[in-house]
Design a protein around this motif. Structure first.
Motif, PDB file in Angstrom:
ATOM      1  N   ILE A  44      62.617  48.826  30.961  1.00  0.00           N
ATOM      2  CA  ILE A  44      62.623  50.275  31.135  1.00  0.00           C
ATOM      3  C   ILE A  44      63.816  50.466  32.091  1.00  0.00           C
ATOM      4  N   GLN A  45      63.978  49.559  32.596  1.00  0.00           N
ATOM      5  CA  GLN A  45      65.321  49.929  33.852  1.00  0.00           C
ATOM      6  C   GLN A  45      66.650  49.496  33.128  1.00  0.00           C
ATOM      7  N   ASN A  46      66.538  48.951  31.794  1.00  0.00           N
ATOM      8  CA  ASN A  46      67.773  48.531  31.138  1.00  0.00           C
ATOM      9  C   ASN A  46      67.516  49.198  29.489  1.00  0.00           C
ATOM     10  N   PRO A  47      67.408  50.429  29.280  1.00  0.00           N
ATOM     11  CA  PRO A  47      67.116  50.718  27.970  1.00  0.00           C
ATOM     12  C   PRO A  47      68.344  50.525  27.265  1.00  0.00           C
ATOM     13  N   ILE A  48      68.082  50.382  25.673  1.00  0.00           N
ATOM     14  CA  ILE A  48      69.172  50.130  24.860  1.00  0.00           C
ATOM     15  C   ILE A  48      69.508  51.440  23.890  1.00  0.00           C
ATOM     16  N   PRO A  49      70.401  51.928  23.691  1.00  0.00           N
ATOM     17  CA  PRO A  49      70.845  53.220  22.854  1.00  0.00           C
ATOM     18  C   PRO A  49      69.645  53.397  21.631  1.00  0.00           C
ATOM     19  N   PHE A  50      69.158  54.344  21.666  1.00  0.00           N
ATOM     20  CA  PHE A  50      68.149  54.561  20.576  1.00  0.00           C
ATOM     21  C   PHE A  50      68.089  56.022  20.256  1.00  0.00           C
ATOM     22  N   ASN A  51      68.303  56.437  19.047  1.00  0.00           N
ATOM     23  CA  ASN A  51      68.528  57.772  18.617  1.00  0.00           C
ATOM     24  C   ASN A  51      67.882  58.182  17.311  1.00  0.00           C
ATOM     25  N   PRO A  52      66.643  58.212  17.200  1.00  0.00           N
ATOM     26  CA  PRO A  52      66.019  58.269  15.749  1.00  0.00           C
ATOM     27  C   PRO A  52      66.158  59.570  15.173  1.00  0.00           C
ATOM     28  N   VAL A  53      66.495  59.616  13.676  1.00  0.00           N
ATOM     29  CA  VAL A  53      66.678  60.653  13.158  1.00  0.00           C
ATOM     30  C   VAL A  53      65.845  60.767  12.030  1.00  0.00           C
ATOM     31  N   ASN A  54      64.939  61.846  11.864  1.00  0.00           N
ATOM     32  CA  ASN A  54      64.026  62.099  10.650  1.00  0.00           C
ATOM     33  C   ASN A  54      64.643  61.917   9.230  1.00  0.00           C
ATOM     34  N   MET A  55      64.179  61.444   8.491  1.00  0.00           N
ATOM     35  CA  MET A  55      64.868  61.461   7.059  1.00  0.00           C
ATOM     36  C   MET A  55      64.655  62.651   6.315  1.00  0.00           C
ATOM     37  N   GLY A  56      64.077  63.454   6.883  1.00  0.00           N
ATOM     38  CA  GLY A  56      63.820  64.712   6.092  1.00  0.00           C
ATOM     39  C   GLY A  56      62.855  64.923   5.146  1.00  0.00           C
ATOM     40  N   ASP A  57      62.694  66.119   4.793  1.00  0.00           N
ATOM     41  CA  ASP A  57      61.721  66.672   3.704  1.00  0.00           C
ATOM     42  C   ASP A  57      61.937  65.927   2.453  1.00  0.00           C
ATOM     43  N   SER A  58      63.060  65.355   1.823  1.00  0.00           N
ATOM     44  CA  SER A  58      63.380  64.828   0.887  1.00  0.00           C
ATOM     45  C   SER A  58      62.585  63.426   0.664  1.00  0.00           C
ATOM     46  N   VAL A  59      62.462  62.787   1.877  1.00  0.00           N
ATOM     47  CA  VAL A  59      61.880  61.361   1.803  1.00  0.00           C
ATOM     48  C   VAL A  59      60.472  61.622   2.378  1.00  0.00           C
ATOM     49  N   ASN A  60      60.346  62.366   3.511  1.00  0.00           N
ATOM     50  CA  ASN A  60      58.885  62.511   4.150  1.00  0.00           C
ATOM     51  C   ASN A  60      58.255  63.832   3.740  1.00  0.00           C
ATOM     52  N   LEU A 110      56.436  60.280  15.752  1.00  0.00           N
ATOM     53  CA  LEU A 110      57.125  60.847  16.702  1.00  0.00           C
ATOM     54  C   LEU A 110      56.893  62.384  16.726  1.00  0.00           C
ATOM     55  N   PRO A 111      56.764  63.019  17.948  1.00  0.00           N
ATOM     56  CA  PRO A 111      56.709  64.621  17.727  1.00  0.00           C
ATOM     57  C   PRO A 111      57.523  65.069  16.910  1.00  0.00           C
ATOM     58  N   GLY A 112      57.196  66.295  16.343  1.00  0.00           N
ATOM     59  CA  GLY A 112      58.313  66.996  15.411  1.00  0.00           C
ATOM     60  C   GLY A 112      58.499  66.482  14.085  1.00  0.00           C
ATOM     61  N   GLY A 113      57.612  65.486  13.724  1.00  0.00           N
ATOM     62  CA  GLY A 113      57.628  65.132  12.146  1.00  0.00           C
ATOM     63  C   GLY A 113      57.083  66.136  11.210  1.00  0.00           C
ATOM     64  N   PHE A 172      52.795  59.881  10.006  1.00  0.00           N
ATOM     65  CA  PHE A 172      53.969  59.018  10.034  1.00  0.00           C
ATOM     66  C   PHE A 172      55.229  59.369   9.161  1.00  0.00           C
ATOM     67  N   ASP A 173      56.477  59.356   9.565  1.00  0.00           N
ATOM     68  CA  ASP A 173      57.608  59.823   8.846  1.00  0.00           C
ATOM     69  C   ASP A 173      58.487  58.592   8.808  1.00  0.00           C
ATOM     70  N   ILE A 174      59.343  58.470   7.968  1.00  0.00           N
ATOM     71  CA  ILE A 174      60.530  57.392   8.069  1.00  0.00           C
ATOM     72  C   ILE A 174      61.771  57.974   8.721  1.00  0.00           C
ATOM     73  N   TYR A 175      62.077  57.090   9.758  1.00  0.00           N
ATOM     74  CA  TYR A 175      63.265  57.639  10.659  1.00  0.00           C
ATOM     75  C   TYR A 175      64.426  56.555  10.302  1.00  0.00           C
ATOM     76  N   SER A 176      65.660  56.899  10.739  1.00  0.00           N
ATOM     77  CA  SER A 176      66.718  55.858  10.709  1.00  0.00           C
ATOM     78  C   SER A 176      67.408  56.038  12.017  1.00  0.00           C
ATOM     79  N   PHE A 177      68.014  55.032  12.676  1.00  0.00           N
ATOM     80  CA  PHE A 177      68.755  55.024  13.774  1.00  0.00           C
ATOM     81  C   PHE A 177      69.976  54.097  13.589  1.00  0.00           C
ATOM     82  N   ASP A 178      71.013  54.302  14.371  1.00  0.00           N
ATOM     83  CA  ASP A 178      72.170  53.274  14.714  1.00  0.00           C
ATOM     84  C   ASP A 178      71.543  51.920  15.518  1.00  0.00           C
ATOM     85  N   LEU A 179      71.532  50.813  15.124  1.00  0.00           N
ATOM     86  CA  LEU A 179      71.118  49.759  15.559  1.00  0.00           C
ATOM     87  C   LEU A 179      72.192  49.364  16.529  1.00  0.00           C
ATOM     88  N   TYR A 180      71.867  48.997  17.756  1.00  0.00           N
ATOM     89  CA  TYR A 180      72.710  48.687  18.875  1.00  0.00           C
ATOM     90  C   TYR A 180      73.357  47.332  18.581  1.00  0.00           C
TER      91      TYR A 180
END
Length: 634
Positions: A144-160, A405-408, A412-420
């Motif tokens: 928790i003191q050393n978080p890694i970059p993480f910004n998940p993006v919901n893949m939207g209504d087409s997928v979810n 995640l909230p706002g899905g 459960f929804d599919i998310y994508s994110f840039d992997l550090y």
């Protein structure tokens, strides 16, 4: 510890209810007991146990908010017991710490475990459990003191959808996404659950994902299908189905192959892979040779382990091996994903130090092919909740996973994110296209063989689709490859890919491959014949290509060929002429040495007289420096 008969009677009722899995009534009776005697330490301890059990069940059902509330109540009950007498039952500190880690209170858990580990007469088993839990608490504090970059993006209504969408699987070209969807049944069937799991598919077209639709029969049935893995080339599907006729255990792994746009009838992988236990969550390597999966079969390290089966040269799956102590623990390891680099394994575990529950880890093979010590992928990808089913694209810079995640869009929804950078696999590019008859333009099912030029070993063997001619071959970077495409009755096609030292993003290779029917006058450029500059000695990397030529000549015993050498226009014309003839003779000599009759062979040097490209660029000159063979008689 109480003298109150009312408290004792209520406590005994609570214990009986708890034994009958009736937690709500157990809590009610414990409340009565504590009201009768607020110093009744055993009642507080049992209340902590009941709330802990309720929290665990809420978590299993995906009710994480309820899980947190019940966990807090468990901690409070245990704390009340400690306030009455901290020495009454010292394992209470351990029980509290487990609950604290499960909701991310790592510093509190560390304090309680430090106290517990100082207890007198601590058994070796309990000491080991506490030390392992302490590692998770300390890991959580640092993470928790050393978080890694993480910004998940919901893949939207087409997928979810409004349903639960999870378990993503992706082809190497990132054009096809298959997910598992838990949805209400179209028509309820007697004796079956009201929900069912089916496969849905979406395609990436015009820079957007198309609306996901059911994959349909024969893969989708009225039973449950899930935990699928589509092969990197999109031609094979491995998945899990349970309680099927002819099955070997509770859940088995099945296989289907696609021809054209239709999936074939699924088949059970059989007793070589499946056991009498639970076998699920398959992941196939890009070369199609190794199948990783989860199983609780006998002989494992814990409850669930990751196993691997290897396909032999005849196409049969071999007895699975356990991935061993480096990967598997005495607890649970699940959801393996082997990246197309065939080196990096992502998986889920609650046995390695983590942030609580199941975390995502990755491990990489060394040069000997042994997986190294797993690394936790880090916070906030991992949290105190359960994380699982992460996959990574072929290039290695983007990951996909399922979350509530909230706002899905639904559960459960599919998310994508840039992997550090630190958690990325080796980069992989690919070659894709179609194979066709150069004369008739008919699509062909041809054999593809990818060979490591340094070792001469075959990396991959696959086939183009017999209806569409389509193919996709993964090309991990940091190696140099020879590619051979062949089909009986046709001259082979060869290509080479120099990917050593490639660190920037490599564009995929898109190429349609014409195969020429064997006839007099047809010519093949041998792309994998290599010489040092201004020399004519064959380099060892050339031998694989020459073996392919020998194989062609043996299959066609009446074929006679001319071997020709060609150069660019750098240097004197007479020198180039002599060099080209010497190189052609080197190939001729090698074939003769390997048993090809001299009467079937001739050689000639053409120097710079027959360019196939311009000589104004390095690429053009490289194309002109070539060795060919031409069919001169059949």
């Amino acid at each position: 510890s109480t003298k109150s008969e009312k408290a004792i009677k209520a406590y005994e009722k609570a214990a009986a209810y708890f034994d009958q899995y009736d937690s709500e009534n157990a809590i009610t009776q414990l409340g009565i007991a504590i009201k009768a005697d607020d110093k009744f330490i055993e009642a507080y301890l049992l209340m902590g146990d009941v709330y802990s059990d309720m929290a665990s069940k809420s978590k299993d059902m995906g009710l994480f908010k309820a899980d947190i509330v019940k966990t807090e109540k468990a901690i409070s009950a245990y704390r009340n017991a400690l306030e009455i007498d901290p020495d009454f039952f010292t394992k209470t500190y351990y029980n509290i710490a487990g609950n604290e880690i499960s909701i991310g209170k790592y510093a509190d858990a560390k304090s309680d475990l430090d106290i517990y580990l100082k207890s007198k007469n601590l058994s070796p088993i309990n000491k080991k459990k506490a030390e392992n839990l302490l590692k998770s608490a300390e890991f959580g504090i640092i993470a928790i003191q050393n978080p890694i970059p993480f910004n998940p993006v919901n893949m939207g209504d087409s997928v979810n959808s409004v349903n639960n969408d999870y378990l993503p699987s992706l082809t190497a070209d990132e054009q096809t996404l298959v997910i598992t969807v838990r949805r209400p049944r179209d028509a309820y069937t007697i004796g079956m659950n009201k929900d069912e799991e089916d496969f849905y598919i979406s395609y990436f077209k015009d820079s957007v994902w198309t609306k996901s639709v059911p994959l349909g029969p024969p893969l989708n049935t009225h039973g449950n299908e899930g935990a699928q893995c589509i092969s990197p080339d999109g031609q094979q599907m491995f998945y899990t189905a349970c309680n099927r006729d002819g099955g070997f255990g509770s859940c088995d792994i099945y296989y289907s192959k696609k021809t054209g746009d239709k999936w074939g009838l699924p088949t059970n992988l059989g007793p070589a892979v499946n056991s009498s236990g639970w076998d699920s969550q398959p992941s196939i390597s890009a070369d199609g040779k190794n199948l990783y999966f989860t199983s609780n079969r006998a002989g494992g390290k814990g409850g669930m382990d990751i196993w691997m089966s290897t396909m032999d040269d005849k196409g049969y799956w071999q007895k699975p091996i356990n991935l061993g102590d480096t990967i598997n623990t005495e607890k649970g390891e699940m959801a393996p994903f082997i990246h197309p680099d065939n080196k990096t394994l992502y998986f889920t575990s609650n046995g390695h130090p983590g942030l609580g529950g199941f975390d995502i880890y990755y491990s990489k093979k060394d040069t000997a092919g042994i997986f190294g010590k797993p690394k936790n992928i880090g916070y906030p990808i991992n949290t105190y909740a359960d994380e699982s089913y992460l996959i990574v694209n072929s290039y290695g810079d983007k990951a996909y996973f399922a979350s509530d995640l909230p706002g899905g869009k639904g559960g459960f929804d599919i998310y994508s994110f840039d992997l550090y950078e630190g958690a990325r696999p080796e980069k992989v590019t690919y070659l894709k296209g179609t194979v066709y008859n150069s004369q008739t333009k008919a699509m062909l099912d041809a054999k593809f063989e990818l060979i490591d030029l340094k070792t001469g070993k075959s990396i991959l063997v696959s086939y183009s689709d017999k209806e569409t001619g389509e193919f996709l071959v993964c090309l991990p970077t940091e190696r140099d490859y020879a590619l051979n495409v062949s089909k009986d009755g046709y001259l082979f096609f060869s290509e080479n890919f120099t990917l050593s030292g490639m660190h920037s993003k490599i564009k995929p290779y898109v190429k349609d491959i014409p195969l020429h029917p064997i006839k007099v006058g047809e010519t093949v450029v041998l792309k994998n014949i290599f010489f040092d500059t201004d020399k004519f000695d064959l380099k060892t990397e050339s031998f694989t290509e020459l073996e392919n030529l020998i194989s062609l000549l043996k299959k066609n015993p009446k074929m006679k060929i001319e071997i020709s050498g060609h150069t660019d226009n750098v240097g004197a014309e007479t020198y180039n002429q002599t060099l080209s003839e010497s190189r052609a003779k080197s190939v001729y000599d090698y074939l003769v040495k390997q048993g090809i009759d001299k009467i079937r062979l001739s050689y000639k040097g053409y120097g710079e007289s027959k360019p196939i490209d311009i000589n104004d660029t390095e690429e053009g000159r490289a194309n002109n420096r070539r060795t060919e063979f031409k069919v001169v008689e059949m």
